[in-house]
Design a protein around this motif. Structure first.
Motif: not given
Length: 430
Positions: A23-30, A40-44, A77-81, A213-218
């Motif tokens: 939760l904390a990481a998802a709300y981090v900006k910039d 980008n590579v963390l899930p894999t 993720d394909t859709q969000t990219d 589609f709201i928070l990037p990298f969520t």
């Protein structure tokens, strides 16, 4: 039979920490380029490492859960990219998103509740077959009837239950609710870290989907965290299997050995043994013998009130460690636990005449019946002396004191190097 009393906060702790971290990481900006590339590579990376870990321990259910979460992540993720690169969503974005909102809780709940009950290879084949079947049907419908499928999924079937806060299709909330109910029942029936991690992981997916589609990298972060929760639960259960005795719930021999290596200069060690346990087993059977061991373990665990910690040493033997205590401080607590066990009447379990609740069980134990027995324990105790250089040597001396307690008539506490004071019997030994 549900066992809510066996639920533990520690079961939820690792998964809860990972969830809050996500939760904390998802709300981090910039975010910096480094973290952007990492997410980008963390899930894999988590799937490869966690999946390999589960495969080594032959945990098919956990591996299937990770694969399910990763497939949902990849498709979304394909859709969000595409959305981040072009500022618009793809034509099939709505139907793919709605399908994932429906199928992800369905497959996650199915695999989480599907325990391994057959040959491991057959179990893996069955899980893959179900995954391929569901994926094939969903892909075929999406390719052949995209508009019809989207309309069917997005249809509001229960207007009275629909709220403006709902950002997912109604069927998704129904599926999540069913999955939560099933996994909650599973945890209450068999409280264990894995079942707790599955509940928290499902909560994480429920939170992440509306933010796709709201928070990037969520999606990257939370799917990685859910897979980490599952891997952490496997590690936590592996630790418990290695360091905790399954029958009694006490820490086992390996945990005791590690504890002995971390003791300071002043400590007291005690060895206890159930009196005439072999005769008890031969008379009443091993099931009743297991009942006795659990009873003794539960009473010995109360020694923590006196600063001690009990361990299952092996068989009918238990070890107790008092760190930073003197022999005089420990003796009253050992006498108290010995007397508590001796005074306790064990109601022999009869499958045809079991108490309906705890109150009835206490009433039966409080009355003298032919189906009740009592057991006693003998305890030998020793403190560290200058001639004992290691904790293992002190433990051997405590074991010698235990033999002295057996020789003194059992049902007593004998301290090494002190005159043997026979404890008054408070119950008949078996």
């Amino acid at each position: 039979m549900l066992r809510p009393s066996a639920a533990r906060l520690s079961h939820f702790l690792p998964a809860g920490i990972l969830f809050l971290g996500g939760l904390a990481a998802a709300y981090v900006k910039d975010l910096s380029v480094f973290f952007t590339s990492l997410f980008n590579v963390l899930p894999t990376l988590v799937l490869l490492l966690g999946g390999a870990y589960c495969a080594v321990y032959r945990r098919q259910r956990e591996l299937a859960l990770m694969v399910t979460v990763y497939i949902a992540y990849y498709l979304l993720d394909t859709q969000t990219d595409f959305y981040r690169d072009n500022g618009v969503v793809r034509e099939d974005a709505a139907v793919v998103f709605h399908l994932m909102c429906l199928l992800l809780p369905l497959m996650f709940g199915l695999y989480a509740a599907w325990e391994e009950r057959t040959h491991l290879f057959q179990d893996l084949v069955a899980r893959l077959a179900v995954l391929l079947l569901v994926a094939g049907v969903a892909l075929g419908l999406e390719q052949s009837y995209p508009v019809e499928v989207q309309n069917w999924l997005a249809d509001i079937r229960w207007p009275l239950l629909h709220g403006s806060w709902m950002s997912l299709i109604q069927l998704s909330y129904v599926m999540f609710l069913i999955a939560f109910g099933v996994l909650t029942w599973q945890y209450l029936n068999k409280p264990r870290p894995l079942h707790a991690a599955q509940l928290v992981g499902l909560l994480g997916l429920f939170w992440a989907l509306p933010k796709t589609f709201i928070l990037p990298f969520t999606l990257n972060i939370m799917c990685s965290q859910v897979m980490l929760m599952i891997a952490a639960a496997v590690a936590q259960e592996a630790y418990q299997m290695a360091f905790r005795d399954e029958l009694t719930g006490l820490p086992g021999r390996r945990a005791l050995n590690e504890r002995l290596q971390r003791l300071g200069r002043n400590y007291v060690l005690a060895m206890s043994d159930v009196d005439h346990f072999k005769k008890f087993n031969d008379t009443h059977g091993h099931d009743v013998g297991d009942q006795v061991l659990r009873l003794v373990a539960s009473k010995l665990s109360k020694i923590s009130q006196g600063g001690g910690k009990a361990y299952r040493y092996g068989g009918e033997e238990f070890a107790i460690v008092f760190s930073g205590k003197t022999l005089e401080e420990c003796m009253p607590h050992l006498e108290m636990v010995r007397e508590t066990i001796a005074n306790y009447q064990i109601q022999l379990r009869n499958p045809d005449n079991r108490p309906e609740d705890d109150q009835q069980g206490r009433l039966r134990r409080g009355s003298a019946q032919a189906g009740s027995v009592s057991v006693t324990i003998s305890i030998g105790v020793a403190d560290r002396q200058p001639e004992q250089r290691t904790a293992d040597e002190v433990l051997k001396v405590a074991d010698q004191a235990l033999y002295a307690a057996k020789g003194a008539g059992r049902n007593c506490v004998v301290a090494h190097g002190q005159p043997q004071k026979r404890s008054m019997r408070t119950a008949d030994a078996i």
